[in-house]
Motif scaffolding. Sequence first.
Motif, mmCIF file in Angstrom:
data_model
loop_
_atom_site.group_PDB
_atom_site.id
_atom_site.type_symbol
_atom_site.label_atom_id
_atom_site.label_comp_id
_atom_site.label_asym_id
_atom_site.label_seq_id
_atom_site.Cartn_x
_atom_site.Cartn_y
_atom_site.Cartn_z
ATOM 1 N N ILE A 110 0.741 -1.110 -0.219
ATOM 2 C CA ILE A 110 -0.046 -0.149 -0.199
ATOM 3 C C ILE A 110 1.255 1.014 0.020
ATOM 4 C CG2 ILE A 110 -1.624 1.462 1.955
ATOM 5 C CD1 ILE A 110 -3.085 -1.411 2.149
ATOM 6 N N GLY A 111 0.648 1.783 -0.738
ATOM 7 C CA GLY A 111 0.939 3.436 -0.851
ATOM 8 C C GLY A 111 2.542 3.761 -2.047
ATOM 9 N N SER A 112 2.393 2.295 -2.296
ATOM 10 C CA SER A 112 3.228 2.140 -3.651
ATOM 11 C C SER A 112 3.110 2.527 -5.245
ATOM 12 C CB SER A 112 4.062 1.090 -4.322
ATOM 13 O OG SER A 112 3.396 -0.091 -4.255
ATOM 14 N N THR A 113 3.661 3.235 -5.986
ATOM 15 C CA THR A 113 2.949 3.694 -7.623
ATOM 16 C C THR A 113 3.779 2.777 -8.313
ATOM 17 O OG1 THR A 113 4.618 5.648 -7.764
ATOM 18 C CG2 THR A 113 2.501 5.887 -6.269
ATOM 19 N N ILE A 114 3.191 2.999 -9.874
ATOM 20 C CA ILE A 114 4.072 2.507 -10.797
ATOM 21 C C ILE A 114 2.718 3.459 -11.483
ATOM 22 C CG2 ILE A 114 2.629 0.381 -12.919
ATOM 23 C CD1 ILE A 114 1.953 -1.093 -10.370
ATOM 24 N N THR A 128 -1.864 4.066 -7.823
ATOM 25 C CA THR A 128 -0.831 4.393 -6.593
ATOM 26 C C THR A 128 -1.869 2.609 -5.479
ATOM 27 O OG1 THR A 128 -0.639 6.630 -6.972
ATOM 28 C CG2 THR A 128 -0.959 5.856 -4.316
ATOM 29 N N VAL A 129 -0.893 2.243 -5.518
ATOM 30 C CA VAL A 129 -1.177 1.195 -4.278
ATOM 31 C C VAL A 129 -2.525 1.712 -3.118
ATOM 32 C CG1 VAL A 129 -1.532 -1.502 -3.241
ATOM 33 C CG2 VAL A 129 -0.258 -0.614 -4.890
ATOM 34 N N VAL A 130 -4.323 1.297 -2.785
ATOM 35 C CA VAL A 130 -4.843 1.920 -2.203
ATOM 36 C C VAL A 130 -5.211 1.353 -0.700
ATOM 37 C CG1 VAL A 130 -4.814 4.046 -2.768
ATOM 38 C CG2 VAL A 130 -6.540 2.464 -3.201
ATOM 39 N N GLY A 131 -4.818 -0.543 -1.212
ATOM 40 C CA GLY A 131 -5.804 -1.779 -0.595
ATOM 41 C C GLY A 131 -5.360 -3.173 -1.144
ATOM 42 N N GLU A 132 -5.429 -3.296 0.019
ATOM 43 C CA GLU A 132 -4.719 -5.414 -0.309
ATOM 44 C C GLU A 132 -6.212 -5.980 -0.526
ATOM 45 O OE1 GLU A 132 -1.399 -6.747 1.999
ATOM 46 O OE2 GLU A 132 -0.482 -5.153 1.298
ATOM 47 N N LEU A 133 -5.910 -7.269 -1.895
ATOM 48 C CA LEU A 133 -6.936 -8.585 -1.646
ATOM 49 C C LEU A 133 -6.359 -9.492 -1.595
ATOM 50 C CD1 LEU A 133 -8.716 -6.031 -4.695
ATOM 51 C CD2 LEU A 133 -10.032 -7.337 -3.343
ATOM 52 N N GLU A 134 -7.216 -10.478 -1.500
ATOM 53 C CA GLU A 134 -6.440 -11.547 -1.370
ATOM 54 C C GLU A 134 -5.996 -12.695 -2.963
ATOM 55 O OE1 GLU A 134 -10.044 -14.796 -2.334
ATOM 56 O OE2 GLU A 134 -9.876 -14.588 -0.307
ATOM 57 N N HIS A 135 -5.382 -13.564 -3.287
ATOM 58 C CA HIS A 135 -4.657 -13.467 -4.665
ATOM 59 C C HIS A 135 -4.026 -12.593 -5.101
ATOM 60 C CE1 HIS A 135 -7.447 -17.922 -3.693
ATOM 61 N NE2 HIS A 135 -8.351 -16.823 -3.782
ATOM 62 N N GLY A 136 -3.502 -11.739 -4.545
ATOM 63 C CA GLY A 136 -2.217 -10.762 -5.155
ATOM 64 C C GLY A 136 -3.157 -9.696 -5.035
ATOM 65 N N GLU A 141 -5.381 2.951 -7.000
ATOM 66 C CA GLU A 141 -6.087 4.477 -8.052
ATOM 67 C C GLU A 141 -5.372 5.106 -8.721
ATOM 68 O OE1 GLU A 141 -8.725 8.073 -5.863
ATOM 69 O OE2 GLU A 141 -6.890 7.527 -4.454
ATOM 70 N N PHE A 142 -5.745 5.282 -9.864
ATOM 71 C CA PHE A 142 -5.155 5.838 -11.253
ATOM 72 C C PHE A 142 -4.696 7.103 -10.989
ATOM 73 C CE2 PHE A 142 -6.474 1.929 -12.522
ATOM 74 C CZ PHE A 142 -5.005 1.763 -13.111
ATOM 75 N N SER A 143 -4.280 7.958 -11.799
ATOM 76 C CA SER A 143 -5.312 9.585 -11.609
ATOM 77 C C SER A 143 -3.856 9.442 -13.202
ATOM 78 C CB SER A 143 -3.605 10.390 -10.469
ATOM 79 O OG SER A 143 -2.498 9.670 -10.756
ATOM 80 N N TYR A 144 -4.484 11.066 -13.765
ATOM 81 C CA TYR A 144 -4.595 10.889 -15.265
ATOM 82 C C TYR A 144 -4.939 11.958 -15.488
ATOM 83 C CZ TYR A 144 -8.936 9.004 -15.301
ATOM 84 O OH TYR A 144 -9.958 8.911 -15.319
ATOM 85 N N ASP A 145 -4.114 12.348 -16.950
ATOM 86 C CA ASP A 145 -5.028 13.772 -18.145
ATOM 87 C C ASP A 145 -5.545 12.926 -18.819
ATOM 88 O OD1 ASP A 145 -4.545 15.643 -15.965
ATOM 89 O OD2 ASP A 145 -2.148 15.565 -17.007
ATOM 90 N N GLY A 146 -6.794 13.873 -18.899
ATOM 91 C CA GLY A 146 -7.693 13.413 -20.069
ATOM 92 C C GLY A 146 -9.071 12.169 -19.577
ATOM 93 N N ILE A 147 -9.240 11.262 -20.499
ATOM 94 C CA ILE A 147 -10.213 10.502 -20.632
ATOM 95 C C ILE A 147 -9.590 8.848 -20.323
ATOM 96 C CG2 ILE A 147 -11.926 8.939 -22.048
ATOM 97 C CD1 ILE A 147 -12.349 11.836 -23.911
ATOM 98 N N PHE A 148 -9.863 8.430 -19.628
ATOM 99 C CA PHE A 148 -9.236 7.403 -18.689
ATOM 100 C C PHE A 148 -9.528 6.443 -20.153
ATOM 101 C CE2 PHE A 148 -9.311 2.956 -16.864
ATOM 102 C CZ PHE A 148 -8.540 2.461 -15.737
#
Length: 353
Positions: A110-114, A128-136, A141-148
Amino acid sequence: MTENKVYQLSDFDYHLPEELIAQTPLKQRDQSRLLVLNAKTGEYQDRHFYDVLDYLNPGDALVMNNSRVLPARLHGVRPETGGHAEVLLLRQDHGDVWETLVKPAKKSPIGSTIVFGNNPDHPLMTATVVGELEHGGRYVEFSYDGIFMELLEQLGEMPLPPYIKEKLSDQERYQTVYSKVEGSAAAPTAGLHWTPELLEKVRAKGVQTVELTLHVGLGTFRPVEEENIEDHKMHSEFYQLTQAAADTLNAVRAQGGKIVATGTTTIRTLETIGTKFNGQLQADSGWTDIFIKPGYQWQVVDAFITNFHLPKSTLIMLVAAFTGRENILAAYEHAVQAGYRFFSFGDAMYVHK
């Protein structure tokens, strides 16, 4: 077909030579082979997909899943180390937060970025990793300019199933010709055989064509691990049926026409709604984790088109719920002997009573 027997996972195993797993789609979608199986008698015939017209009658309804596959596999870089990271989108949670699989997960606390794009110093998009789930799994949360979605088309790749090793030269070949509503992590592959021309012939014959939406999750590829299949928990997938579609299907049924489903995702949607409303269809949307296996009481579907499924998968159990286990395994054994192509880019079955 009703069966009271309690089945084990091993009851749905079969031998499949690896060379029969189709690695690329055929040049012409509707030229694939079609194994026609009578679920009552167990008799089967070898045909081609375009022959499916022979089994559709005026007054029937052909139902298709119009979900479109997201180019959901993203390759990025960890800005701190320059190391490669892969993010696979599973489903949108809320806003710009998505449920994903990240590889390698251990390096994604949590907190790391790609970052994504050719220039890590000026990325087109950041996760940005904001939470963990099972199975990896990770919430990112994505940040960007424009349309996802436009950026995703630019940066992403088709998330082909793990058993396909070849690279896909034309991304549209992992989409149905009627795909419209983006949201799937995998294609509803039974629909890959339809062409616009063949669908026009279906309509010209007096068959209604009806669309619904179910967004396929990657859980569709997750192996069943419990030997007692009653202990298996299904993944949830989002579905939607409009009132207009429900009205058309109800009218077809009232006049004695068949409801013919294209693929297990279409089956799951129709049977979810039919189960919910005592065999009737109406506008509905939500999440389904329906597990159709031998012993299931069918509500809506009279016949269906499907591909050949993995051994010990929930999908072969679904087909067995309609045909009986012995009939489907005998048909699969014939398909292996006859050299049919299996799985996503493989050949198809038409299953009827």
